[in-house]
Design a protein around this motif. Structure first.
Motif, mmCIF file in Angstrom:
data_model
loop_
_atom_site.group_PDB
_atom_site.id
_atom_site.type_symbol
_atom_site.label_atom_id
_atom_site.label_comp_id
_atom_site.label_asym_id
_atom_site.label_seq_id
_atom_site.Cartn_x
_atom_site.Cartn_y
_atom_site.Cartn_z
ATOM 1 N N ILE A 1 43.969 50.999 36.083
ATOM 2 C CA ILE A 1 43.033 50.588 37.147
ATOM 3 C C ILE A 1 42.559 49.174 36.833
ATOM 4 C CG2 ILE A 1 40.756 50.980 38.205
ATOM 5 C CD1 ILE A 1 41.109 53.977 37.614
ATOM 6 N N LYS A 2 42.107 48.987 35.599
ATOM 7 C CA LYS A 2 41.597 47.671 35.191
ATOM 8 C C LYS A 2 42.681 46.604 35.345
ATOM 9 C CE LYS A 2 37.910 47.924 31.843
ATOM 10 N NZ LYS A 2 37.626 48.031 30.425
ATOM 11 N N SER B 1 45.269 46.554 37.184
ATOM 12 C CA SER B 1 45.681 46.250 38.564
ATOM 13 C C SER B 1 44.632 45.403 39.266
ATOM 14 C CB SER B 1 45.963 47.526 39.346
ATOM 15 O OG SER B 1 44.755 48.189 39.625
ATOM 16 N N GLU B 2 43.398 45.470 38.766
ATOM 17 C CA GLU B 2 42.378 44.578 39.326
ATOM 18 C C GLU B 2 42.636 43.145 38.870
ATOM 19 O OE1 GLU B 2 38.812 46.584 38.122
ATOM 20 O OE2 GLU B 2 39.102 48.127 39.680
ATOM 21 N N ALA B 3 43.065 43.016 37.619
ATOM 22 C CA ALA B 3 43.332 41.680 37.080
ATOM 23 C C ALA B 3 44.634 41.108 37.649
ATOM 24 C CB ALA B 3 43.405 41.738 35.559
ATOM 25 N N PRO C 1 46.973 42.064 40.740
ATOM 26 C CA PRO C 1 47.201 42.954 41.891
ATOM 27 C C PRO C 1 48.663 43.350 42.093
ATOM 28 C CG PRO C 1 45.793 41.099 42.497
ATOM 29 C CD PRO C 1 46.300 40.811 41.116
ATOM 30 N N HIS D 1 49.410 46.883 41.089
ATOM 31 C CA HIS D 1 48.708 47.983 41.764
ATOM 32 C C HIS D 1 49.733 48.951 42.355
ATOM 33 C CE1 HIS D 1 46.125 50.105 44.611
ATOM 34 N NE2 HIS D 1 45.097 49.664 43.880
ATOM 35 N N TRP E 1 40.775 57.498 42.182
ATOM 36 C CA TRP E 1 41.742 56.388 42.230
ATOM 37 C C TRP E 1 43.164 56.931 42.124
ATOM 38 C CZ3 TRP E 1 45.578 54.139 39.262
ATOM 39 C CH2 TRP E 1 45.918 52.805 39.554
ATOM 40 N N ASN F 1 45.460 56.315 45.246
ATOM 41 C CA ASN F 1 46.411 55.215 45.093
ATOM 42 C C ASN F 1 47.756 55.639 44.540
ATOM 43 O OD1 ASN F 1 44.698 52.866 45.855
ATOM 44 N ND2 ASN F 1 43.443 53.765 44.238
#
Ligand code: WTA
Length: 672
Positions: free
Chosen positions: A383-384, A386-388, A390, A393, A419, A423
């Motif tokens: 999760i982390k 994929s935030e950094a 994208p 993701h 999530w 996702n």
């Protein structure tokens, strides 16, 4: 009293509150229910009722239906020497034939058994027939070295077709394997070899993960050089990379030389149902890791049943459990369960973040994986990531092949659950939040994907026949809504049979007299929802930490620290961490004066590396704080509950009247 003696009950309350308030309920999708082996809650309840009515008959029926016995059993449960329970004791079987030979005649012979993907994404595969032949050659090779039924064999190998074959080759000849995770140090390996009294070590030249090579063979050499491993006669080395290794001609042998020229058939050795299939070392709250001993019959039965019940495994599934064979999840849900059920599965050598954090999703897309089983830590770190970045993701990948997700190893927090559900599962895949332990052999509390309505963060209800309950310290049942100790009141086929070499520790750890001596104490706290009775696990009640889903005892880390000549005393506690669940914080008193500033930083670094070398990099403390002393009661007991508060950088609000040296708290708060 059972469990942690000095834990403040408030500590876990915020988590418990957030779970308690979790109101969202997700019904299994209708088409999943329609096609599931256990379809709908009525089917689940009917199975529970059957187990209730005739407990032993229920398991006996399933054992007859699922296992190929070479000699049928007539005895079901023997509780005469409880808690040393025996199941199907006079039956005989071979676990490897149940995983391989049965598929040669049931139409699966040419079905793909294992699809191996290396760290650098090279893919190879074997069919059931090919795997059978490889295992037979391996088993013949072991036999040629004199390895026999009952011998112990340590397996220190990477994720590979060879690693799985090694386990099955042992099972085929009745040798008891003990797999040691490739991340463990030479010292940890040596201790396990000695405790198990192993006759051989099966290893590889190197292990490749995340683009890096780890020298497994050199670590084996180091372990054996430490001395005490006199039982070892041979070291067999699988050539993974071909890079240089030291070779001791009298002792070491390449796997390819060993199997070369061996026959592709090997008469399986039948063993009694209670014969130890394996020993797997795991951390306890005190002392050294314990060798959890599992049976052959009951264990195999459970691995098959739970593949069917919790994962609803179907012949056409492409199944992937990301666990390493060095852990129990890799035993039950990579080696034994999927193969006994004739599944096609992915075996992955690498790590979720290499070459980038989209690796898992890329693999799901490429291999068209339908069942995916991983740990909350991996989900949280992805999760982390994929935030950094994208591009990593899950939405960037086609994950439409997925039909079921699983979670294992630690509590999954509702946010991570959501999530994963949205996702990764596209809101169409049930999530099996499987609660279990090395000791339980397989899942014990988990939603059934085609039946149980899911609540994020709850492992929901026990499997049919599992008499799970929440009790107080005296073993009295607690009402729903009240947190207490998680226990299982009746023996079940895949339960731990003993601690290798230490039956006394077995009874004391798992069947304490305070609870009557025959009730299994899980070592976790739990609370049941007031209306639904759903279980939520609230974390360990003993001094066992869960770091990224890996179990570590605080006592183990403390004894590694004090083994360093500069350390006088050490206390280790867990500190909550958003990604890894918990992180390790060590409070250390040196034999010399308390270091400060750069000096403290340098010594902390040295000690962190020391622990990594003594146990494993997973045991490396995140944080080390130095003090002149540790907070102690007048009787000299370290007050860990205060250290847990200090580690979190919170104010101490608890009663400190029994504390001998209150001034030390200020010092430890400052120390960083
Ligand atoms: C924790 C891993 C909450 C628990 C299979 C247990 C869990 C320990 C879950 C066993 C879950 C495992 N929800 N907690 N679904 N699964 N745990 O022996 O604290 O490595 O006692 O076995 O992991 O860890 P072990």
């Amino acid at each position: 009293m059972v469990g942690k003696q000095d834990t403040e009950p408030e500590e876990n309350m915020s988590d418990i509150e957030s779970f308690k308030q979790e109101q969202r309920v997700f019904d299994p999708p209708a088409d999943f229910v329609a096609n599931a082996a256990i379809s709908g809650m009525d089917a689940y309840r009917a199975m529970c009722a059957e187990a209730e009515e005739d407990y032993e008959g229920f398991w006996a029926r399933l054992a007859q239906q699922n296992i190929q016995w070479t000699k049928p059993f007539t005895k079901r449960l023997d509780a005469s020497n409880a808690p040393f329970y025996k199941w199907f004791e006079d039956g005989e079987l071979n676990v490897a034939t149940n995983c391989l030979d049965r598929h040669l005649t049931n139409g699966n012979a040419d079905k793909t058994a294992l699809i191996f993907e290396s760290d650098d994404a090279k893919v190879s595969s074997v069919t059931y027939r090919e795997l059978y032949e490889r295992v037979c050659k391996f088993a013949n090779g072991l036999k040629s070295l004199g390895v026999q039924k009952g011998d112990r064999v340590v397996i220190y190998m990477p994720m590979s077709i060879e690693g799985i074959s090694a386990m099955l080759a042992c099972a085929r000849i009745g040798a008891t394997h003990s797999v040691v995770f490739g991340g463990f140090s030479a010292k940890s390996l040596q201790e396990r070899i000695i405790d198990a009294g192993a006759v051989a070590v099966l290893t590889a030249d190197y292990q490749v993960r995340g683009g890096r090579q780890l020298p497994l063979k050199a670590i084996v050499d180091e372990a054996l050089d430490m001395g005490g491993c006199d039982t070892i006669r041979k070291v067999i080395v699988y050539q993974r990379t071909g890079a240089d290794v030291n070779f001791n001609k009298d002792r070491d042998l390449w796997l390819h030389d060993l199997v070369d020229g061996q026959k592709a058939e090997c008469e399986p050795v039948p063993v009694g149902a209670e014969h130890p299939l394996f020993i797997l070392y795991t951390s306890g709250s005190t002392g050294k890791p314990k060798g959890v001993q599992h049976s052959s019959g009951g264990y195999l039965l459970w691995s098959m049943l739970t593949m069917k019940w919790s994962f609803d495994i179907k012949p056409e599934d492409i199944y992937w459990c990301t666990a390493d064979i060095g852990w129990i999840t890799g035993h039950t849900y990579v080696t034994y369960g999927p193969l006994a059920c004739g599944a096609t599965q992915i075996v992955f050598e690498g790590v979720p973040t290499y070459p980038n954090a989209g690796r898992f999703w890329d693999m799901v897309q490429r291999h068209k994986i339908s069942i995916f089983y991983t740990a909350p830590t991996a989900i949280r770190s992805l999760i982390k990531a994929s935030e950094a970045d994208p591009k990593t993701h899950p939405r960037e990948y086609d994950l439409s092949s997925l039909r079921l997700l699983g979670s294992v190893g630690e509590p999954i927090n509702p946010e991570a659950w959501m999530w994963y559900y949205k996702n990764v599962g596209g809101e169409r895949c049930p999530i099996a939040d499987t609660f279990w332990q090395t000791e339980t052999g397989g899942h014990v509390i988990t939603p059934l994907p085609g039946a149980t309505p899911m609540v994020p963060g709850s492992c929901t209800l026990p499997l049919p026949g599992i008499a799970a309950a929440v009790v107080d310290d005296a073993g009295h049942d607690l009402p729903n809504g009240k947190g207490g100790l998680l226990v299982i009141k009746k023996p079940w086929p895949s339960m731990i049979r003993n601690i290798w070499n230490d039956p006394e520790r077995f009874t004391k750890s798992y069947f304490p007299q305070e609870l009557g001596g025959t009730t299994y104490l899980a070592g976790d706290g739990a609370i049941r929802n007031e209306e639904t009775g759903y279980f939520t696990i609230t974390g360990r009640i003993d001094d066992v930490l869960n770091i990224s889903g890996h179990r570590l005892g605080t006592a183990e880390i403390e004894s590694a620290l004090v083994a360093n000549p500069i350390v006088a005393e050490a206390a280790v506690v867990g500190k909550p961490d958003d990604t890894t669940g918990e992180s390790i914080c060590a409070f250390v008193v040196l034999k010399r004066t308390r270091p400060e500033g750069d000096d403290a930083k340098a010594i902390a670094k040295e000690l962190r590396e020391w622990v990594a070398k003594e146990i494993s990099p997973i045991a490396r403390p995140r944080e080390i704080r130095f003090g002149d002393n540790l907070p102690k009661t007048r009787s000299g007991k370290i007050m860990r509950r205060l250290l847990r508060v200090i580690a979190k950088d919170e104010e101490i609000t608890q009663d400190i009247s029994t504390l001998e040296n209150p001034a030390i708290l200020e010092q430890l708060k400052q120390a960083q």
